[in-house]
Design a protein around this motif. Structure first.
Motif, PDB file in Angstrom:
ATOM      1  N   TYR A  38       1.142  -1.071   0.210  1.00  0.00           N
ATOM      2  CA  TYR A  38       0.401   0.169   0.066  1.00  0.00           C
ATOM      3  C   TYR A  38       0.878   1.205   0.024  1.00  0.00           C
ATOM      4  O   TYR A  38       1.674   1.463   1.194  1.00  0.00           O
TER       5      TYR A  38
ATOM      6  N   ASP B 117       1.485   0.879  -9.832  1.00  0.00           N
ATOM      7  CA  ASP B 117       0.582   1.174 -11.292  1.00  0.00           C
ATOM      8  C   ASP B 117       1.279   1.588 -12.475  1.00  0.00           C
ATOM      9  O   ASP B 117       0.352   1.744 -13.278  1.00  0.00           O
TER      10      ASP B 117
ATOM     11  N   VAL C 195       1.557   9.245  -2.724  1.00  0.00           N
ATOM     12  CA  VAL C 195       1.472   8.814  -4.556  1.00  0.00           C
ATOM     13  C   VAL C 195       2.111  10.199  -4.359  1.00  0.00           C
ATOM     14  O   VAL C 195       1.602  11.349  -3.534  1.00  0.00           O
TER      15      VAL C 195
ATOM     16  N   ASP D  65      -3.560  10.833  -9.815  1.00  0.00           N
ATOM     17  CA  ASP D  65      -4.415   9.770 -10.439  1.00  0.00           C
ATOM     18  C   ASP D  65      -3.445   8.390 -10.576  1.00  0.00           C
ATOM     19  O   ASP D  65      -4.034   7.173 -10.699  1.00  0.00           O
TER      20      ASP D  65
ATOM     21  N   ASP E  88      -2.905   5.258  -7.741  1.00  0.00           N
ATOM     22  CA  ASP E  88      -3.374   4.250  -7.467  1.00  0.00           C
ATOM     23  C   ASP E  88      -2.879   3.679  -5.906  1.00  0.00           C
ATOM     24  O   ASP E  88      -1.116   2.927  -6.086  1.00  0.00           O
TER      25      ASP E  88
ATOM     26  N   LYS F 136      -3.764   1.865  -3.569  1.00  0.00           N
ATOM     27  CA  LYS F 136      -3.326   0.600  -3.392  1.00  0.00           C
ATOM     28  C   LYS F 136      -2.349  -0.397  -4.408  1.00  0.00           C
ATOM     29  O   LYS F 136      -2.932  -2.273  -3.823  1.00  0.00           O
ATOM     30  N   ALA F 137      -2.626  -0.219  -5.284  1.00  0.00           N
ATOM     31  CA  ALA F 137      -0.807  -0.950  -6.094  1.00  0.00           C
ATOM     32  C   ALA F 137       0.564  -0.490  -5.714  1.00  0.00           C
ATOM     33  O   ALA F 137       1.174  -2.008  -6.045  1.00  0.00           O
TER      34      ALA F 137
END
Length: 862
Positions: free
Chosen positions: A487, A528, A491, A495, A497, A499-500
């Motif tokens: 997790y 991601d 970021v 845009d 993610d 969770k990627a």
């Protein structure tokens, strides 16, 4: 209080020349009833003499002493662990004071909680001398043929009296084996009890019958050489070889999992679900001593097994097998006990001695001696690995568990492992001592204290791993290493993610990925979008890339750091790997040529081809998600990866633990109508910690222009001054505090930032690192490092400010005119008042808000 201390039997008193103050009496019996037979008259006589009688009740057997006036009963739970239990007993003895008479439940019952004779011996070795010091008399019972010869020998060596009891043909026989500091002509013969009289057994027929009975009841001598722990695993092997019924196998698996993996409920459940009985037996085959393997070893083994069980990703062909050893947690306590440091250990647990005694204990731990049987097992490790490099890693009970990562708090020691067998063995022992001593480091103690773990059992187990990698000339290192998290709370675009997941990747040893490296930048990979970078243009890519490689220098027998460009030009057979992880910097080569410099290839470690032309990122994301699903929780892994001869990349998971993450807060919004003069700073991206909306009451600001003028020692003094301000705060809620300053906080190189220890900023609520062009002071977005774990576990929000980037604004006029209350807060004149500015807000309200969805951050006055 009248009369001599007594067993309650005048005849037995005569044989033993009376009980003496300070005696510890150990009764070796066949049953609890036989022990009780001798406890009752002892207690009755003590009460008759108005002695203070104390009963230590911890076993499942029937009570030895009935509840009555004059008897103080303490109910104890051995399942809390050796240290907590032993400390509780120590405190009771301290409080009861001088001259008390004690009865302890049968010590053999402790194996149901501790699963090992070794710890029973340790308990007796620390408790018996303390009772002796306080002029007490104490009764202990142990079951005959139940413990190893070694354990009984340790008890015999420590106690004052050791008495064998036999119940044969309705008669009781007492055979003194040790009676300290006294003697009588028939003392060491067996004695037959007849009421209050004890008659020595001397006739040949009687002696022969008695000892024939004793030999018939004896346990096979080969099994008595084994610890109770070993007998448990022998039974487990018998169950498998005899195809025992499933229920019995499951019970055995549950028991072995509990005594090896630990008491942390979620991790224990996962271990029981993941490991087979055969797996647990295999782990024990590589265990030195007994006890828990610790959090780090458990996490590594669980990750390996979870991945191998996953058929979709075919990890059988994509992972490296491991051949690690584990040094059980019981060895740590035995080391403390055998070196006679337990009193100092107890002192360290007190409030007054917590830090003071720790330093003394740390120095002793670095110089102690291991028991001979442990040294023999250590020798086996050295012989097994030969001259292959190894790493001795901390793997404590509380480490890498749900809620407590202990990231970087305890030491791990690389051993290049060169030289003669004696030299390699000496280096290994020194490494073990170093990791043990790190339990007493200030950082570790502060961490435990802050998280309410200071009084909990924290045994240090060890994980001994072969270093993953290859020999390249005189160097040894893996092709790739790094940290992966399932997790991604870092970021930097809206845009992306979370969770990627994310990787922090380096070439060479993974130390540069797990620690905040100086003047270097591991590659941060959002899974991601693996090719997305925080920095886009080539000049910044080159600047913010890895330039140095950590490795093992075989010729020098030490850990070393080399410049990546130098390694690339040394001809070490790195061609294939370099092509995958690095790009040629043609412009740099052209500049060297025009400057008349020596011509060599200029490589930049970008990992572009690895990420764009292989399934590495996809494979790593699959690995992280598989582990996350098994843990039912985000995970944090350390890994290495090496290119095989066929070009395939094989991954080795060397550590896996639950990821310490801040809870996702509800969405917050930043007001749109804040006037420019009210904004202290604003930014977009480069934050860690999710959304935040916090009213700040204190700001501590390190002035960049002034800081860079200081010498190295003065910069360290600045860090210590900030530590003093931090200590004034009880916690984060006391006065929510924002720390701001240039470059990297927590660095070990003062020229790159403020060299604080984490314990000097642990009460801050927000940490803000600012880029400062004038001194090459740059933040280092260290998500996935030990420093990051400290921030997360400390619930400290993090932001990096880059003034030259779009959407970033810093109100320099306000900072320049900022009122300084430093001297007032410190209560003294500080010579760094021009470097450190401190301000508290009462009339004005300073607020910091970050919206994780838009990645917008603002700090402003309301």
């Amino acid at each position: 209080m009248t009369g001599h201390p007594s067993t309650g039997y005048s005849g037995l008193d005569e044989i033993l020349c009376n009980l003496q103050i300070g005696d510890n009496v150990v009764w070796q019996v066949d049953s609890i009833e036989d022990y009780s037979h001798f406890v009752r008259p002892y207690v009755e006589k003590a009460l008759e003499q108005e002695r203070n009688v104390v009963y230590m009740r911890f076993a499942d057997h029937e009570p030895l002493v009935k509840d009555q006036d004059g008897v103080v009963v303490y109910e104890l739970d051995a399942n809390v662990g050796f240290e907590t239990f032993s400390m509780a007993v120590h405190n009771i003895i301290t409080n009861e004071g001088v001259g008390s008479f004690y009865v302890f439940d049968c010590l053999s019952e402790l194996v149901s909680a501790w699963a090992t004779d070794m710890m029973i011996g340790n308990f007796f070795m620390i408790t018996c001398p303390y009772l002796f010091e306080l002029d007490t008399i104490a009764y202990f019972g142990i079951l005959r043929n139940y413990h190893s010869f070694k354990t009984v020998a340790r008890i015999r060596e420590t106690t004052q009296l050791l008495l064998d009891v036999y119940h044969f043909k309705g008669n009781f026989y007492v055979h003194p084996l040790k009676v300290w500091n006294r003697y009588s002509p028939t003392m060491f013969l067996p004695h037959l009890q007849d009421g209050d009289t004890f008659r020595p057994v001397t006739q040949s027929m009687d002696v022969t019958q008695l000892f024939s009975h004793i030999s018939e009841k004896g346990l096979d001598g080969s099994r008595r050489t084994l610890d109770y722990w070993d007998r448990l695993f022998l039974h487990a092997q018998e169950l498998l070889s005899e195809s025992g019924d499933k229920e019995e196998i499951e019970r055995a698996k549950s028991q072995l999992s509990r005594i090896m993996v630990g008491h942390e409920e979620r991790l224990s459940r996962l271990a029981e679900k993941t490991f087979s009985l055969s797996d647990l037996i295999s782990i024990n085959n590589r265990l030195i001593g007994s006890g828990f393997i610790g959090g780090k070893a458990a996490g590594m083994l669980l990750a390996q097994k979870i991945l191998l069980n996953d058929e979709k990703l075919n990890w059988q062909e994509n992972t490296e097998p491991h051949d690690s050893f584990y040094i059980g947690s019981d060895v740590f306590y035995t080391y403390i006990v055998e070196n006679k440091w337990w009193k100092l250990w107890v002192e360290q647990k007190s409030q007054r001695g917590y830090f003071k005694a720790a330093e003394k204990l740390k120095q002793k731990i670095l110089k102690g001696r291991f028991p001979s049987e442990i040294r023999q097992r250590f020798q086996e490790i050295i012989e097994y690995f030969g001259q292959s490099p190894i790493i001795v890693r901390s793997s404590s009970l509380l480490e890498d568990s749900f809620g407590n990562a202990f990231a970087g708090k305890y030491d791990s020691v690389f051993l290049v492992n060169q030289g003669s067998p004696d030299e390699r063995y000496a280096a290994f022992e020194a490494a073990v001592r170093e990791v043990y001593a790190s339990t007493m480091s200030e950082d570790a103690l502060t961490y435990r204290l802050q998280r309410g773990l200071d009084q909990m059992d924290e045994q240090m187990a060890l994980l001994v791993q072969r270093v993953s990698g290859s020999n390249r000339g005189k160097y040894f290192f893996p092709d790739l290493a790094g940290v992966g998290v399932s997790y991604n709370t870092f970021v930097w675009q809206s845009d992306m993610d979370p969770k990627a997941g994310m990787l922090r990747l380096v070439f060479g040893l993974g130390t540069r990925a797990v620690d905040r490296v100086e003047d270097d930048y591991p590659r941060t990979i959002a899974l991601d979008n693996p090719l997305l970078r925080p920095h886009e243009d080539m000049k910044k890519i080159a600047r913010f890339s890895q330039r140095k490689v950590d490795l093992l220098d075989i010729s020098e027998n030490k850990v070393a750091t080399k410049r990546a460009r130098v390694l690339a030009n040394e001809g070490l057979g790195l061609d294939m790997q370099l092509d995958m992880v690095a790009d040629r910097d043609k412009k740099a080569e052209a500049r060297m040529k025009s400057a008349g410099m020596k011509q060599e290839k200029a490589w930049v470690l970008t990992f572009e081809k690895l990420l764009s032309q292989t399934d590495f990122a996809e494979k790593m994301q699959g690995m992280l998600k598989t582990l996350e699903a098994a843990y039912n929780y985000p995970v944090d892994v350390e890994f290495t990866a090496n290119f095989a001869n066929d070009g395939r990349l094989r991954v080795n998971v060397v550590q896996c633990r639950p990821l310490q993450t801040r809870g996702q807060k509800a969405n917050v919004s930043i007001p749109k109508d804040i006037s420019e003069e009210k904004i202290l700073f604003r930014s977009q991206g480069f934050t860690m910690g999710g959304s935040i909306a916090l009213h700040l009451k204190r700001l501590i600001y390190v002035v960049p222009d002034e800081y860079i003028k200081l010498g190295i020692s003065e910069k360290h003094e600045v860090a210590r001054t900030i530590g003093k301000l931090n200590k004034q705060l009880k916690d984060q809620e006391d006065k929510p505090t924002l720390l701001m300053g240039p470059g990297r906080w927590g660095t070990t190189t003062p020229s790159l930032g403020v060299p604080v220890h984490f314990s000097e900023i642990n009460h801050a609520s927000v940490l803000c690192e600012m880029a400062y062009e004038g001194g090459n002071l740059m933040p280092e977005l260290s998500f996935g490092t030990h420093f990051f774990q400290d921030l997360v576990e400390g619930d400290i929000f993090y932001a990096a400010l880059f003034p030259d980037r779009e959407h970033v604004h810093i109100n320099r006029d306000w900072f320049n005119s900022m009122p300084n209350q430093l001297n007032e807060l410190l209560g003294e004149e500080c010579r760094f008042a021009n470097v450190i500015k401190a301000c508290e807000f009462t009339d004005e309200d300073l607020q910091i808000v970050c919206d994780v969805l838009t990645q917008r951050l603002a700090c402003f006055f309301t």
